[in-house]
Design an enzyme around this catalytic site. Structure first.
Site, PDB file in Angstrom:
ATOM      1  N   TYR A 217       0.874  -1.208  -0.053  1.00 43.21           N
ATOM      2  CA  TYR A 217      -0.015  -0.125  -0.115  1.00 43.21           C
ATOM      3  C   TYR A 217       0.917   1.309   0.040  1.00 43.21           C
ATOM      4  O   TYR A 217       0.458   2.216   0.443  1.00 43.21           O
ATOM      5  CB  TYR A 217      -1.005   0.092   1.168  1.00 43.21           C
ATOM      6  CG  TYR A 217      -2.189  -0.922   0.995  1.00 43.21           C
ATOM      7  CD1 TYR A 217      -3.281  -0.507  -0.151  1.00 43.21           C
ATOM      8  CD2 TYR A 217      -2.518  -2.057   1.764  1.00 43.21           C
ATOM      9  CE1 TYR A 217      -4.395  -1.276  -0.191  1.00 43.21           C
ATOM     10  CE2 TYR A 217      -3.892  -2.851   1.740  1.00 43.21           C
ATOM     11  CZ  TYR A 217      -4.715  -2.084   0.637  1.00 43.21           C
ATOM     12  OH  TYR A 217      -5.898  -3.039   0.409  1.00 43.21           O
TER      13      TYR A 217
ATOM     14  N   PHE B 170      -4.886   7.623   7.122  1.00 47.31           N
ATOM     15  CA  PHE B 170      -5.406   6.415   7.340  1.00 47.31           C
ATOM     16  C   PHE B 170      -4.389   5.169   7.318  1.00 47.31           C
ATOM     17  O   PHE B 170      -4.765   3.749   7.619  1.00 47.31           O
ATOM     18  CB  PHE B 170      -6.584   6.024   6.785  1.00 47.31           C
ATOM     19  CG  PHE B 170      -6.612   5.926   5.338  1.00 47.31           C
ATOM     20  CD1 PHE B 170      -5.923   4.792   4.500  1.00 47.31           C
ATOM     21  CD2 PHE B 170      -7.022   7.015   4.432  1.00 47.31           C
ATOM     22  CE1 PHE B 170      -5.834   4.823   2.974  1.00 47.31           C
ATOM     23  CE2 PHE B 170      -6.666   7.066   3.025  1.00 47.31           C
ATOM     24  CZ  PHE B 170      -6.389   5.835   2.326  1.00 47.31           C
TER      25      PHE B 170
ATOM     26  N   ARG C  48     -13.668  -4.655  -9.657  1.00 50.68           N
ATOM     27  CA  ARG C  48     -14.269  -3.390  -8.851  1.00 50.68           C
ATOM     28  C   ARG C  48     -15.696  -3.355  -8.787  1.00 50.68           C
ATOM     29  O   ARG C  48     -16.422  -2.925  -7.624  1.00 50.68           O
ATOM     30  CB  ARG C  48     -13.530  -2.258  -9.384  1.00 50.68           C
ATOM     31  CG  ARG C  48     -12.170  -2.300  -9.617  1.00 50.68           C
ATOM     32  CD  ARG C  48     -11.311  -1.903  -8.317  1.00 50.68           C
ATOM     33  NE  ARG C  48     -11.585  -0.598  -7.724  1.00 50.68           N
ATOM     34  CZ  ARG C  48     -10.948  -0.083  -6.702  1.00 50.68           C
ATOM     35  NH1 ARG C  48      -9.894  -0.625  -6.219  1.00 50.68           N
ATOM     36  NH2 ARG C  48     -11.101   1.143  -6.238  1.00 50.68           N
TER      37      ARG C  48
ATOM     38  N   THR D  16     -15.455   1.563  -1.663  1.00 54.28           N
ATOM     39  CA  THR D  16     -14.672   1.418  -0.718  1.00 54.28           C
ATOM     40  C   THR D  16     -15.070   1.525   0.804  1.00 54.28           C
ATOM     41  O   THR D  16     -14.956   0.618   1.493  1.00 54.28           O
ATOM     42  CB  THR D  16     -13.765   2.646  -0.740  1.00 54.28           C
ATOM     43  OG1 THR D  16     -13.072   2.635  -1.788  1.00 54.28           O
ATOM     44  CG2 THR D  16     -12.271   2.187   0.291  1.00 54.28           C
TER      45      THR D  16
ATOM     46  N   ARG E  16     -18.726  -5.852  -0.544  1.00 48.95           N
ATOM     47  CA  ARG E  16     -18.544  -4.999   0.522  1.00 48.95           C
ATOM     48  C   ARG E  16     -19.872  -4.554   1.098  1.00 48.95           C
ATOM     49  O   ARG E  16     -19.945  -4.487   2.241  1.00 48.95           O
ATOM     50  CB  ARG E  16     -17.659  -3.731   0.045  1.00 48.95           C
ATOM     51  CG  ARG E  16     -16.293  -4.123   0.028  1.00 48.95           C
ATOM     52  CD  ARG E  16     -15.572  -2.806  -0.940  1.00 48.95           C
ATOM     53  NE  ARG E  16     -14.088  -3.097  -0.616  1.00 48.95           N
ATOM     54  CZ  ARG E  16     -13.057  -2.336  -1.536  1.00 48.95           C
ATOM     55  NH1 ARG E  16     -13.565  -1.339  -2.061  1.00 48.95           N
ATOM     56  NH2 ARG E  16     -12.068  -2.317  -1.129  1.00 48.95           N
TER      57      ARG E  16
ATOM     58  N   HIS F  66      -9.652  -6.497  -1.409  1.00 49.86           N
ATOM     59  CA  HIS F  66      -8.840  -5.612  -2.349  1.00 49.86           C
ATOM     60  C   HIS F  66      -8.923  -5.827  -3.820  1.00 49.86           C
ATOM     61  O   HIS F  66      -8.959  -7.015  -3.956  1.00 49.86           O
ATOM     62  CB  HIS F  66      -7.614  -5.194  -1.749  1.00 49.86           C
ATOM     63  CG  HIS F  66      -6.389  -4.820  -2.817  1.00 49.86           C
ATOM     64  ND1 HIS F  66      -6.517  -3.581  -2.835  1.00 49.86           N
ATOM     65  CD2 HIS F  66      -5.936  -5.187  -3.933  1.00 49.86           C
ATOM     66  CE1 HIS F  66      -5.634  -3.334  -4.010  1.00 49.86           C
ATOM     67  NE2 HIS F  66      -5.136  -4.286  -4.609  1.00 49.86           N
TER      68      HIS F  66
ATOM     69  N   GLU G  43       0.890  -5.389  -8.764  1.00 50.73           N
ATOM     70  CA  GLU G  43       0.601  -5.970  -7.495  1.00 50.73           C
ATOM     71  C   GLU G  43       0.543  -7.369  -7.854  1.00 50.73           C
ATOM     72  O   GLU G  43       0.713  -8.360  -6.812  1.00 50.73           O
ATOM     73  CB  GLU G  43      -0.853  -5.689  -7.177  1.00 50.73           C
ATOM     74  CG  GLU G  43      -1.160  -4.073  -6.487  1.00 50.73           C
ATOM     75  CD  GLU G  43      -2.369  -3.532  -6.545  1.00 50.73           C
ATOM     76  OE1 GLU G  43      -3.544  -4.347  -7.030  1.00 50.73           O
ATOM     77  OE2 GLU G  43      -2.867  -2.352  -6.240  1.00 50.73           O
TER      78      GLU G  43
END
Ligand code: RTP
Ligand code: MG
Length: 142
Positions: free
Chosen positions: A51, A59, A87, A93, A104, A117, A128
């Site tokens: 990250y 955060f 996504r 988020t 989510r 994620h 990634e």
């Protein structure tokens, strides 16, 4: 549209709630194939490096603490338009803003513990995937 790959993580909250199978089922039902997958307990260094783009954000410390709080599943999803499709499957988020039927909305409790994620662009997907997998660990569908 081209076949793409994206990096997905089933985060510690979802693993702790025994949701690995349910989440994998959502991906497969939506036409994404799991072409690599492993379980890891991230170290502080691994989470900070993953990250790194967020390291100046307020955060960041909470995010790293959460991502190292328990085991995760890291996985490569492959399919048509896989980055955007994942996504969509994940939802916003903040779970409070995520549409019904998204991971989510259905499985997450808070913006910090938000279940999954997913890479957000082709360049981040490439970085990634390489962060967690060697090319020989990825098994494409022929
Ligand atoms: P992710 O990278 O985990 O897939 O999430 P994302 O793209 O939807 O969101 P991103 O902006 O990349 O943020 C990464 C993670 O940091 C936490 N976050 N907290 N308190 C906040 O305002 C805030 N904003 C982001 C979330 O856990 C998010 O998943
Ligand atoms: Mg992100």
């Amino acid at each position: 549209m081209a076949t793409e790959r994206t990096l997905s993580i089933i985060k510690p909250d979802a693993v702790a709630k025994n949701l690995i199978g349910a989440i994998n089922s959502r991906f497969e039902t939506a036409g994404l194939s799991i072409v690599a997958q492993k379980m890891l307990h991230l170290s502080q260094e691994q989470a900070e490096g993953f990250y790194a783009e967020h390291k100046e954000r307020p955060f960041f410390a909470a995010l790293v603490e959460f991502m190292t709080s328990g085991p995760v599943v890291v996985q490569v999803l492959e399919g048509e338009n896989a980055i955007a499709k994942n996504r969509e499957i994940m939802g916003a988020t903040n779970p409070a803003e995520a549409a019904a039927g998204t991971l989510r909305h259905d499985f997450a409790n808070s913006i910090d513990a938000n279940a999954v994620h997913g890479s957000d662009a082709p360049a981040s997907a490439e970085r990634e995937i390489g962060y967690f997998f060697k090319s020989e660990e990825i098994c494409p569908r022929g």
